[in-house]
Design a protein around this motif. Structure first.
Motif, short mmCIF file in Angstrom:
data_model
loop_
_atom_site.label_atom_id
_atom_site.label_comp_id
_atom_site.label_asym_id
_atom_site.label_seq_id
_atom_site.Cartn_x
_atom_site.Cartn_y
_atom_site.Cartn_z
N ALA A 172 0.82 -1.22 0.00
CA ALA A 172 0.00 0.00 0.00
C ALA A 172 0.85 1.26 0.00
N THR A 173 0.38 2.25 -0.70
CA THR A 173 1.00 3.57 -0.67
C THR A 173 0.23 4.52 0.23
N HIS A 174 -1.02 4.19 0.52
CA HIS A 174 -1.87 5.00 1.40
C HIS A 174 -2.67 4.05 2.29
N VAL A 175 -2.90 4.48 3.52
CA VAL A 175 -3.77 3.74 4.44
C VAL A 175 -4.66 4.76 5.13
N TYR A 176 -5.94 4.51 5.09
CA TYR A 176 -6.91 5.37 5.76
C TYR A 176 -7.81 4.51 6.63
N LEU A 177 -8.41 5.13 7.61
CA LEU A 177 -9.35 4.45 8.49
C LEU A 177 -10.76 4.91 8.16
N LEU A 178 -11.62 3.96 7.90
CA LEU A 178 -13.02 4.25 7.59
C LEU A 178 -13.86 3.53 8.63
N THR A 179 -14.54 4.29 9.46
CA THR A 179 -15.37 3.69 10.50
C THR A 179 -16.75 4.31 10.49
N SER A 180 -17.67 3.61 11.10
CA SER A 180 -19.02 4.10 11.33
C SER A 180 -19.36 3.80 12.77
N ASP A 181 -20.42 4.39 13.22
CA ASP A 181 -20.90 4.13 14.57
C ASP A 181 -21.28 2.65 14.70
N GLN A 182 -20.92 2.05 15.81
CA GLN A 182 -21.19 0.63 16.02
C GLN A 182 -22.68 0.31 15.90
N ASN A 183 -23.54 1.16 16.42
CA ASN A 183 -24.98 0.91 16.33
C ASN A 183 -25.47 0.97 14.89
N GLU A 184 -24.91 1.90 14.12
CA GLU A 184 -25.28 2.01 12.70
C GLU A 184 -24.86 0.76 11.94
N LEU A 185 -23.67 0.26 12.22
CA LEU A 185 -23.21 -0.96 11.56
C LEU A 185 -24.12 -2.14 11.90
N ALA A 186 -24.49 -2.26 13.16
CA ALA A 186 -25.39 -3.34 13.58
C ALA A 186 -26.73 -3.22 12.87
N HIS A 187 -27.22 -2.01 12.74
CA HIS A 187 -28.50 -1.77 12.04
C HIS A 187 -28.39 -2.24 10.59
N ARG A 188 -27.31 -1.89 9.91
CA ARG A 188 -27.13 -2.30 8.50
C ARG A 188 -27.06 -3.82 8.37
N ILE A 189 -26.38 -4.45 9.30
CA ILE A 189 -26.26 -5.92 9.26
C ILE A 189 -27.62 -6.56 9.44
N ARG A 190 -28.40 -6.06 10.36
CA ARG A 190 -29.74 -6.62 10.59
C ARG A 190 -30.62 -6.42 9.35
N GLN A 191 -30.48 -5.28 8.69
CA GLN A 191 -31.29 -5.03 7.48
C GLN A 191 -30.94 -5.99 6.35
#
Length: 119
Positions: A53-72
């Motif tokens: 890799a030439t670049h590394v970035y961190l992409l996160t979301s709120d834990q509750n939002e991620l759980a909501h997406r998974i349930r959907q």
């Protein structure tokens, strides 16, 4: 530019995805975005090394939002995925100082998020 995302249905196994990333890392002309889970600095460093890799970035979301997406999505692996998200946040660290993802335009900016020589 190619995008490699482990959540993409084309990857039937972790082994298959890792093999594709290994091949990507050996191609000096490759230009790709790799979306990879990495809760710890060590995991992010390992992934960055694998793909050269030439670049590394961190992409996160709120834990509750991620759980909501998974349930959907309601996939068969929903329960395991929810446990995985919880575990990810329990292990999460920022010891490597990786910057948050500034947006897709940053992919072409060579001076942001550059991987250190230590990786």
């Amino acid at each position: 530019m190619q995008v490699f995302d482990r959540d993409d249905p084309q990857w039937s196994s972790e082994k298959q995805f890792t093999e594709a990333l290994t091949a990507l890392g050996k191609d000096r002309r490759a230009q790709a975005v790799v979306i990879r889970t990495g809760a710890t600095s060590a995991a992010r460093a390992k992934a960055a090394q694998l793909v050269a890799a030439t670049h590394v970035y961190l992409l996160t979301s709120d834990q509750n939002e991620l759980a909501h997406r998974i349930r959907q999505r309601d996939r068969a692996d929903k329960v395991n995925t929810l446990v995985g998200v919880r575990t990810w946040f329990e292990r999460f660290d920022r010891a490597d100082g990786v910057r948050d993802f500034p947006g897709w335009s940053a992919i072409h900016e060579p001076d942001l998020g550059v991987v250190s020589d230590d990786w």
